[in-house]
Write an enzyme that holds these catalytic residues in place. Structure first.
Site, mmCIF file in Angstrom:
data_model
loop_
_atom_site.group_PDB
_atom_site.id
_atom_site.type_symbol
_atom_site.label_atom_id
_atom_site.label_comp_id
_atom_site.label_asym_id
_atom_site.label_seq_id
_atom_site.Cartn_x
_atom_site.Cartn_y
_atom_site.Cartn_z
ATOM 1 N N ALA A 215 39.633 30.998 34.100
ATOM 2 C CA ALA A 215 40.284 31.941 35.007
ATOM 3 C C ALA A 215 41.604 32.389 34.399
ATOM 4 O O ALA A 215 41.911 32.102 33.227
ATOM 5 C CB ALA A 215 40.507 31.309 36.381
ATOM 6 N N ASN A 216 42.406 33.100 35.187
ATOM 7 C CA ASN A 216 43.739 33.514 34.769
ATOM 8 C C ASN A 216 44.676 33.425 35.964
ATOM 9 O O ASN A 216 44.273 33.027 37.060
ATOM 10 C CB ASN A 216 43.720 34.922 34.167
ATOM 11 C CG ASN A 216 43.165 35.953 35.139
ATOM 12 O OD1 ASN A 216 43.695 36.151 36.235
ATOM 13 N ND2 ASN A 216 42.080 36.612 34.747
ATOM 14 N N ARG A 217 45.928 33.809 35.774
ATOM 15 C CA ARG A 217 46.944 33.589 36.803
ATOM 16 C C ARG A 217 47.090 34.753 37.783
ATOM 17 O O ARG A 217 48.045 34.807 38.555
ATOM 18 C CB ARG A 217 48.291 33.311 36.141
ATOM 19 C CG ARG A 217 48.336 32.012 35.350
ATOM 20 C CD ARG A 217 49.733 31.776 34.773
ATOM 21 N NE ARG A 217 49.836 30.485 34.128
ATOM 22 C CZ ARG A 217 49.525 30.244 32.863
ATOM 23 N NH1 ARG A 217 49.072 31.249 32.107
ATOM 24 N NH2 ARG A 217 49.649 29.043 32.339
ATOM 25 N N ALA A 281 42.037 41.445 37.158
ATOM 26 C CA ALA A 281 42.210 40.808 35.847
ATOM 27 C C ALA A 281 40.903 40.082 35.524
ATOM 28 O O ALA A 281 40.756 38.883 35.762
ATOM 29 C CB ALA A 281 43.391 39.845 35.870
#
Length: 408
Positions: A215-217, A281
Site C-alpha cells: 500500500a501507500n500513505r 494513489a
C-alpha cells in the site's frame, strides 16, 4: 430573529438511537440562527429524549403519532411533509435508512419522509459494523441516487464499551455547517449542474497473503475533497474509493474497492461521464500470486521471494477509452523532478490536465491536510500556492467548470 438560517423552515425527523440527545443541541443551534423548526419523533426516539424537551427547544409542538385524530383531520402528515424547505433526519438509524430506501410508511416519521417534496438530508448514526453492512451500503446508495444528502457519519468511539470506528453522529455544529452550506448552495450558481463526474481517491491495497498487503500513505483527503466540491457545484458524482478511514463526502455515490484491478473495473462500470478526475494513489505493482495462507517464518532466516507484476494503468485506460470523458484529469504524485515527470505523464496517459504535486515525506502531503500543486496542460504550467486540500478542490472544480464551458 435574524441569522444565517433566518426564516428557513426545517423539519427535524428524530430516529431512535443514543445519539438522539445531540439533536437537542442541534435544535438549539438552528433556532439561534433563525430557523423555523418543527419536529417528528419515532417511538424509539422517545426512549432516548422526550417530546417535552424537544418542544421546549423548537418552540413548537412535537409530532409523534400517525393516527392523531386532531392532526389527521386535515391530513397532518402531508402538511408536515410539505411545509418545509429542508427535512433533516438525525440520527438516521440503520432502520430508518432502510425504511426510506424501501419506501416504507408505517409510522409518522417514515410517512412524512415518503410524502415530502422538500430536499432531505440524513445524518447517519449507528454501530460501525451496521454502517459497513452490505444492506446499509445498498440503502445509502439508493438514497444518494434519489438525491438525498448524506452527512457523516463521523469516526470515533461508540456508546458500546470498546467499540470505535465510522458510525458516530456528526457533532451539532458540523450538522449546522452542512445545513447552512445546503441553503447557501441552493442560492448560488451550480456550474456543474447536469454534469456527471467520476473521481477516484485513496490508496489501493494489493494482497501479499490474507493479512499483509502492499500500500501507500494516501489518506484520500484530496480526492474526497474534490468529490465534495463537485457535488456542491451541482454535479452527479461517482467516487471510487480505495481503503480510507475518512467519512464519505455528502451527496456523492461511493463505490468502495481494495485493489487496483477492482478500481479499474469500477471506473469502467461508471463510464460514460463528462469528467474523470483520477486522484487515487494506485499501487503500481502487485504480487503476482498472493498466498492463500499467512506466509510464516521457517526459522532459517531466509526471506521469501515476492514476484511482482504491474497493475493496470487506470488513468491511461480512461485517457484512451472508447468512452473517453470530454475532460480527463490525472494526478502525478512525485518525489523529484515534479514538473518534468508530470509533463511526461500528461503526454503518455492521454490526459487533458495533470495535477502534479511533491509527496516527499518532508512535505507531509500524503496523510496531511495541505497540498501544493502544479496544473500541467497543453497550455503550459500553472503553479498554485500551498492551500488546504479543500481549497485546492474548490479551485480545481472551478477549473473543470471553465474547461467544460470552453468545450461547449
Amino acid at each position: 430573529m435574524t441569522g444565517s438560517l433566518s426564516g428557513k423552515r426545517i423539519l427535524l425527523v428524530i430516529g431512535g438511537g443514543i445519539a438522539a440527545y445531540k439533536v437537542l443541541d442541534l435544535a438549539r443551534r438552528l433556532k439561534e440562527r433563525g430557523a423555523r423548526l418543527r419536529a417528528v419523533m419515532t417511538a424509539a426516539a422517545q426512549r432516548f429524549v422526550t417530546p417535552l424537551s424537544l418542544g421546549a427547544l423548537t418552540g413548537e409542538r412535537v409530532f409523534t403519532d400517525l393516527f392523531d385524530l386532531t392532526d389527521e383531520q386535515d391530513v397532518g402528515h402531508i402538511r408536515l411533509a410539505r411545509d418545509a424547505d429542508l427535512v433533516v433526519v438525525a440520527p438516521a438509524t440503520a432502520d430508518l435508512l432502510a425504511k426510506m430506501a424501501g419506501g416504507h410508511a408505517d409510522d409518522l416519521a417514515s410517512t412524512c419522509l415518503l410524502a415530502t417534496t422538500a430536499p432531505v438530508m440524513v445524518l447517519p448514526a449507528m454501530n460501525p459494523t451496521m454502517w459497513a453492512a452490505p444492506a446499509t451500503r445498498r440503502n445509502v446508495a439508493t438514497l444518494l441516487a434519489d438525491g438525498v444528502t448524506v452527512v457523516g457519519p463521523a469516526v470515533g468511539a461508540m456508546a458500546e464499551r470498546g467499540e470505535a470506528g465510522v458510525g458516530r453522529l456528526v457533532e451539532p455544529m458540523e450538522a449546522v455547517a452542512a445545513i447552512e452550506a445546503f441553503f447557501a448552495a441552493a442560492e448560488t450558481p451550480r456550474p456543474l449542474a447536469g454534469r456527471r463526474v467520476l473521481i477516484t481517491s485513496g490508496p489501493t491495497h494489493e494482497p501479499i497473503d490474507p493479512v499483509r498487503y502492499i500500500a501507500n500513505r494516501s489518506s484520500g483527503r484530496q480526492g474526497h475533497a474534490i468529490a465534495a466540491a463537485a457535488a456542491r457545484a451541482g454535479a452527479e458524482v461517482v467516487l471510487v474509493s480505495g481503503p480510507v478511514t475518512i467519512p464519505d463526502p455528502a451527496g456523492v455515490a461511493v463505490v468502495r474497492v481494495e485493489t487496483a484491478r477492482e478500481m479499474l473495473a469500477a471506473v469502467e462500470a461508471a463510464l460514460p461521464v463528462d469528467v474523470a478526475v483520477m486522484a487515487a494513489a494506485v499501487a503500481d505493482w502487485r504480487v503476482a500470486t498472493a498466498a492463500d495462507a499467512k506466509i510464516k517464518k521457517d526459522g532459517s532466516g531466509a526471506v521469501p521471494g515476492l514476484a511482482l507484476t504491474e497493475n493496470p494503468d487506470i488513468l491511461r485506460t480512461v485517457g484512451h477509452h472508447v468512452a473517453r470523458p470530454r475532460l480527463v484529469i490525472g494526478f502525478a504524485a512525485e518525489t523529484n523532478d515534479v514538473i518534468a515527470n508530470g509533463t511526461a505523464k500528461l503526454a503518455r496517459k492521454g490526459a487533458d490536465v495533470i495535477v502534479a504535486n511533491d509527496v516527499s515525506p518532508a512535505g507531509g502531503v500524503m496523510g496531511g491536510t495541505r497540498n501544493t500543486v502544479h496544473i500541467l496542460s497543453a497550455a503550459g504550467v500553472e503553479d498554485w500556492p500551498t492551500m488546504d486540500k479543500d481549497a485546492v478542490a474548490e479551485r480545481l472544480v472551478a477549473l473543470i467548470a471553465a474547461r467544460l464551458g470552453d468545450l461547449g
